[in-house]
Design a protein around this motif. Structure first.
Motif, PDB file in Angstrom:
ATOM      1  N   ALA A  17       0.822  -1.207   0.000  1.00 39.58           N
ATOM      2  CA  ALA A  17       0.000   0.000   0.000  1.00 39.58           C
ATOM      3  C   ALA A  17       0.854   1.255   0.000  1.00 39.58           C
ATOM      4  CB  ALA A  17      -0.937  -0.015   1.200  1.00 39.58           C
ATOM      5  N   ALA A  18       2.038   1.180   0.641  1.00 45.25           N
ATOM      6  CA  ALA A  18       2.934   2.339   0.708  1.00 45.25           C
ATOM      7  C   ALA A  18       3.779   2.501  -0.552  1.00 45.25           C
ATOM      8  CB  ALA A  18       3.855   2.206   1.921  1.00 45.25           C
TER       9      ALA A  18
ATOM     10  N   THR B  36       2.917  -8.658  -4.348  1.00 44.64           N
ATOM     11  CA  THR B  36       3.183  -9.559  -3.242  1.00 44.64           C
ATOM     12  C   THR B  36       2.164 -10.686  -3.221  1.00 44.64           C
ATOM     13  OG1 THR B  36       3.565  -9.716  -0.856  1.00 44.64           O
ATOM     14  CG2 THR B  36       1.804  -8.260  -1.574  1.00 44.64           C
ATOM     15  N   LEU B  37       2.588 -11.840  -2.772  1.00 44.76           N
ATOM     16  CA  LEU B  37       1.670 -12.914  -2.424  1.00 44.76           C
ATOM     17  C   LEU B  37       1.141 -12.628  -1.032  1.00 44.76           C
ATOM     18  CD1 LEU B  37       3.675 -16.081  -3.553  1.00 44.76           C
ATOM     19  CD2 LEU B  37       2.095 -14.689  -4.886  1.00 44.76           C
ATOM     20  N   LEU B  38      -0.141 -12.856  -0.827  1.00 47.61           N
ATOM     21  CA  LEU B  38      -0.746 -12.618   0.471  1.00 47.61           C
ATOM     22  C   LEU B  38      -1.717 -13.737   0.796  1.00 47.61           C
ATOM     23  CD1 LEU B  38      -1.744  -8.822   0.318  1.00 47.61           C
ATOM     24  CD2 LEU B  38       0.200  -9.811   1.540  1.00 47.61           C
ATOM     25  N   THR B  39      -1.889 -13.971   2.088  1.00 48.22           N
ATOM     26  CA  THR B  39      -2.982 -14.829   2.530  1.00 48.22           C
ATOM     27  C   THR B  39      -4.278 -14.059   2.390  1.00 48.22           C
ATOM     28  OG1 THR B  39      -1.568 -15.987   4.103  1.00 48.22           O
ATOM     29  CG2 THR B  39      -3.936 -16.098   4.484  1.00 48.22           C
ATOM     30  N   GLU B  40      -5.280 -14.701   1.821  1.00 53.39           N
ATOM     31  CA  GLU B  40      -6.590 -14.090   1.658  1.00 53.39           C
ATOM     32  C   GLU B  40      -7.074 -13.507   2.991  1.00 53.39           C
ATOM     33  OE1 GLU B  40     -10.163 -15.894  -0.802  1.00 53.39           O
ATOM     34  OE2 GLU B  40     -10.109 -16.693   1.224  1.00 53.39           O
ATOM     35  N   GLY B  41      -7.592 -12.292   2.923  1.00 52.01           N
ATOM     36  CA  GLY B  41      -8.044 -11.615   4.122  1.00 52.01           C
ATOM     37  C   GLY B  41      -7.159 -10.454   4.522  1.00 52.01           C
ATOM     38  N   HIS B  42      -6.001 -10.338   3.861  1.00 46.64           N
ATOM     39  CA  HIS B  42      -5.076  -9.237   4.161  1.00 46.64           C
ATOM     40  C   HIS B  42      -5.030  -8.204   3.036  1.00 46.64           C
ATOM     41  CE1 HIS B  42      -3.117 -10.726   7.833  1.00 46.64           C
ATOM     42  NE2 HIS B  42      -3.193 -11.934   7.312  1.00 46.64           N
ATOM     43  N   GLU B  43      -5.887  -8.313   2.025  1.00 44.51           N
ATOM     44  CA  GLU B  43      -5.781  -7.475   0.851  1.00 44.51           C
ATOM     45  C   GLU B  43      -5.987  -6.001   1.178  1.00 44.51           C
ATOM     46  OE1 GLU B  43      -7.664 -10.132   1.317  1.00 44.51           O
ATOM     47  OE2 GLU B  43      -8.138 -11.188  -0.549  1.00 44.51           O
ATOM     48  N   PRO B  44      -5.002  -5.138   0.853  1.00 44.78           N
ATOM     49  CA  PRO B  44      -5.204  -3.704   1.043  1.00 44.78           C
ATOM     50  C   PRO B  44      -6.114  -3.157  -0.049  1.00 44.78           C
ATOM     51  CG  PRO B  44      -3.063  -4.118   0.041  1.00 44.78           C
ATOM     52  CD  PRO B  44      -3.658  -5.462   0.350  1.00 44.78           C
ATOM     53  N   PRO B  45      -6.899  -2.128   0.248  1.00 48.20           N
ATOM     54  CA  PRO B  45      -7.808  -1.569  -0.769  1.00 48.20           C
ATOM     55  C   PRO B  45      -7.034  -0.850  -1.864  1.00 48.20           C
ATOM     56  CG  PRO B  45      -7.820  -0.215   1.218  1.00 48.20           C
ATOM     57  CD  PRO B  45      -7.007  -1.435   1.540  1.00 48.20           C
ATOM     58  N   GLY B  46      -7.631  -0.811  -3.035  1.00 46.47           N
ATOM     59  CA  GLY B  46      -7.060  -0.041  -4.134  1.00 46.47           C
ATOM     60  C   GLY B  46      -5.972  -0.748  -4.913  1.00 46.47           C
ATOM     61  N   MET B  47      -5.723  -2.015  -4.614  1.00 47.24           N
ATOM     62  CA  MET B  47      -4.694  -2.758  -5.313  1.00 47.24           C
ATOM     63  C   MET B  47      -5.323  -3.767  -6.269  1.00 47.24           C
ATOM     64  SD  MET B  47      -1.849  -1.574  -3.908  1.00 47.24           S
ATOM     65  CE  MET B  47      -2.526   0.014  -3.429  1.00 47.24           C
ATOM     66  N   THR B  48      -4.594  -4.127  -7.306  1.00 48.63           N
ATOM     67  CA  THR B  48      -5.057  -5.142  -8.243  1.00 48.63           C
ATOM     68  C   THR B  48      -4.873  -6.517  -7.630  1.00 48.63           C
ATOM     69  OG1 THR B  48      -4.431  -3.752 -10.119  1.00 48.63           O
ATOM     70  CG2 THR B  48      -4.766  -6.082 -10.560  1.00 48.63           C
ATOM     71  N   SER B  49      -5.926  -7.342  -7.630  1.00 49.83           N
ATOM     72  CA  SER B  49      -5.887  -8.635  -6.957  1.00 49.83           C
ATOM     73  C   SER B  49      -6.145  -9.761  -7.952  1.00 49.83           C
ATOM     74  CB  SER B  49      -6.939  -8.682  -5.839  1.00 49.83           C
ATOM     75  OG  SER B  49      -6.962  -9.955  -5.233  1.00 49.83           O
ATOM     76  N   ARG B  50      -5.419 -10.866  -7.795  1.00 53.13           N
ATOM     77  CA  ARG B  50      -5.628 -12.065  -8.616  1.00 53.13           C
ATOM     78  C   ARG B  50      -5.590 -13.296  -7.712  1.00 53.13           C
ATOM     79  NH1 ARG B  50      -5.315 -14.108 -14.052  1.00 53.13           N
ATOM     80  NH2 ARG B  50      -5.569 -16.361 -13.794  1.00 53.13           N
ATOM     81  N   PRO B  51      -6.702 -14.053  -7.602  1.00 57.07           N
ATOM     82  CA  PRO B  51      -6.658 -15.299  -6.831  1.00 57.07           C
ATOM     83  C   PRO B  51      -5.706 -16.294  -7.483  1.00 57.07           C
ATOM     84  CG  PRO B  51      -8.923 -14.627  -7.303  1.00 57.07           C
ATOM     85  CD  PRO B  51      -8.038 -13.773  -8.153  1.00 57.07           C
ATOM     86  N   LEU B  52      -4.885 -16.956  -6.669  1.00 60.53           N
ATOM     87  CA  LEU B  52      -3.925 -17.930  -7.179  1.00 60.53           C
ATOM     88  C   LEU B  52      -4.270 -19.358  -6.781  1.00 60.53           C
ATOM     89  CD1 LEU B  52      -0.563 -16.070  -6.434  1.00 60.53           C
ATOM     90  CD2 LEU B  52      -1.713 -16.285  -8.647  1.00 60.53           C
ATOM     91  N   TRP B  53      -4.707 -19.539  -5.572  1.00 62.87           N
ATOM     92  CA  TRP B  53      -4.985 -20.887  -5.061  1.00 62.87           C
ATOM     93  C   TRP B  53      -5.959 -20.784  -3.897  1.00 62.87           C
ATOM     94  CZ3 TRP B  53      -4.302 -22.942  -0.161  1.00 62.87           C
ATOM     95  CH2 TRP B  53      -4.502 -24.326  -0.045  1.00 62.87           C
ATOM     96  N   ARG B  54      -6.783 -21.818  -3.756  1.00 69.28           N
ATOM     97  CA  ARG B  54      -7.676 -21.898  -2.602  1.00 69.28           C
ATOM     98  C   ARG B  54      -7.823 -23.351  -2.222  1.00 69.28           C
ATOM     99  NH1 ARG B  54     -10.707 -18.602   0.187  1.00 69.28           N
ATOM    100  NH2 ARG B  54     -12.487 -19.430   1.354  1.00 69.28           N
ATOM    101  N   GLY B  55      -7.681 -23.647  -0.937  1.00 62.77           N
ATOM    102  CA  GLY B  55      -7.787 -25.013  -0.456  1.00 62.77           C
ATOM    103  C   GLY B  55      -7.755 -25.044   1.061  1.00 62.77           C
ATOM    104  N   PRO B  56      -7.853 -26.238   1.641  1.00 62.78           N
ATOM    105  CA  PRO B  56      -7.976 -26.350   3.097  1.00 62.78           C
ATOM    106  C   PRO B  56      -6.648 -26.212   3.823  1.00 62.78           C
ATOM    107  CG  PRO B  56      -7.999 -28.519   2.115  1.00 62.78           C
ATOM    108  CD  PRO B  56      -7.962 -27.536   0.968  1.00 62.78           C
ATOM    109  N   LEU B  57      -6.725 -25.680   5.016  1.00 63.24           N
ATOM    110  CA  LEU B  57      -5.607 -25.766   5.952  1.00 63.24           C
ATOM    111  C   LEU B  57      -5.561 -27.171   6.548  1.00 63.24           C
ATOM    112  CD1 LEU B  57      -5.942 -22.410   7.944  1.00 63.24           C
ATOM    113  CD2 LEU B  57      -4.214 -22.968   6.232  1.00 63.24           C
ATOM    114  N   HIS B  58      -4.395 -27.563   7.014  1.00 60.31           N
ATOM    115  CA  HIS B  58      -4.244 -28.872   7.654  1.00 60.31           C
ATOM    116  C   HIS B  58      -3.407 -28.727   8.926  1.00 60.31           C
ATOM    117  CE1 HIS B  58      -5.965 -31.553   4.564  1.00 60.31           C
ATOM    118  NE2 HIS B  58      -5.559 -30.616   3.723  1.00 60.31           N
TER     119      HIS B  58
END
Length: 302
Positions: free
Chosen positions: A142-143, A149-171
């Motif tokens: 954001a600064a 950057t790669l991020l864990t879903e839920g940390h996305e800062p506003p105003g940035m371009t986002s692309r989902p890469l993977w989704r699956g279960p935690l273990h």
């Protein structure tokens, strides 16, 4: 041409493909900027060199013969590879710097192959890679201190371009030599409480719903730190599926542990990096790398 077997002229193949796709020598000639007679001559030369009739004239126009249909599919692939080679080797070298952020566990699991392929394709581009937890990386993006950057879903800062890469279960992850799953409360190694980590929140919520008590005995800003404590047999932790350090194992229902929810990995880009050739190329390599990867226990990346 490196991509075309000996005896096959790519210009002849290209004219053949254009005639077959357009059903007309006239349309093919217009597309390549040559006369109809020149394109017809190219087709005849190709047929003579291969010893087969490749196209036949019908009421619907020029259509492939059985041999021509067989060649058409392969000619398209050969021409695509030929064009890729020529474009890559004749293009001026891409230069610049890409500032890439990633949590440490994603760097270990996903990025080695991606970065190696990128460096091979664009050796003049400099990569600055920083490994930190997702909330810090989101702030830096954001600064403007990161291009992506790669991020864990839920940390996305506003105003940035986002692309989902993977989704699956935690273990669940722990040392198989210790019976920590039997303890009450369950000792846990999770992210720092002040980071508002989705993994941490999901883990504690899953335990609560299952009627299990959990106690975070170790807080870490990195996945490596959580793995270290788990290796010592001091706590359990959680992770996306993938390669584990020797001495750790996947745990779950057999150990009486509740299922954990799905989590996502996203690629976030600063708007200023969009359209920059080096940054665009890096983003494409990351997206393709996740799409082509298979990790045990998860589906192919979206």
């Amino acid at each position: 041409m490196l991509a075309i077997p000996a005896g096959l002229d790519p210009d002849l193949l290209r004219s053949f493909v254009l005639i077959a796709e357009g059903g007309s020598v006239t349309r093919a000639a217009q597309r390549v900027g040559r006369t109809q007679s020149a394109v017809s001559m190219q087709l005849r030369r190709l047929e003579e060199s291969l010893g087969h009739s490749l196209l036949t004239r019908t009421a619907r126009g020029m259509v492939p013969t059985p041999r021509g249909a067989w060649l058409l599919e392969r000619a398209r692939a050969l021409l695509a590879l030929n064009d890729e080679i020529v474009a890559t080797l004749r293009a001026p070298p891409m230069v610049g710097t890409v500032r890439l952020g990633t949590p440490d566990d994603y760097a270990l699991q996903w990025l080695p192959g991606i970065l190696a392929r990128f460096a091979e394709a664009y050796p003049a581009v400099e990569l600055d890679v920083i490994c930190m937890n997702s909330d810090v990386l989101a702030d830096r993006l954001a600064a403007g201190a990161l291009d992506m950057t790669l991020l864990t879903e839920g940390h996305e800062p506003p105003g940035m371009t986002s692309r989902p890469l993977w989704r699956g279960p935690l273990h669940w992850v722990g040392s198989p030599r210790h019976a920590l799953h039997r303890r009450d409360p369950l000792p846990l190694a999770l992210a720092l409480a002040e980071s508002d980590c989705p993994w941490r929140n999901a883990t504690l919520t899953a335990l609560s719903k299952a009627g299990r008590r959990g106690r975070v005995t170790y807080n870490s800003a990195t996945q490596t730190g959580c793995f270290t404590v788990a290796l010592a047999g001091l706590a359990l932790t959680v992770s996306t599926p993938g390669a584990l350090p020797e001495g750790l194992a996947w745990l779950g229902e057999a150990e009486g542990l509740p299922p954990l929810p799905d989590m996502g990995i996203v690629l976030m880009r600063h708007p200023a990096s969009v359209g920059e050739p080096a940054a665009d190329a890096m983003a494409s390599h990351i997206i393709e790398g996740f799409r082509g990867a298979l990790v045990p226990g998860i589906a192919r990346a979206a």
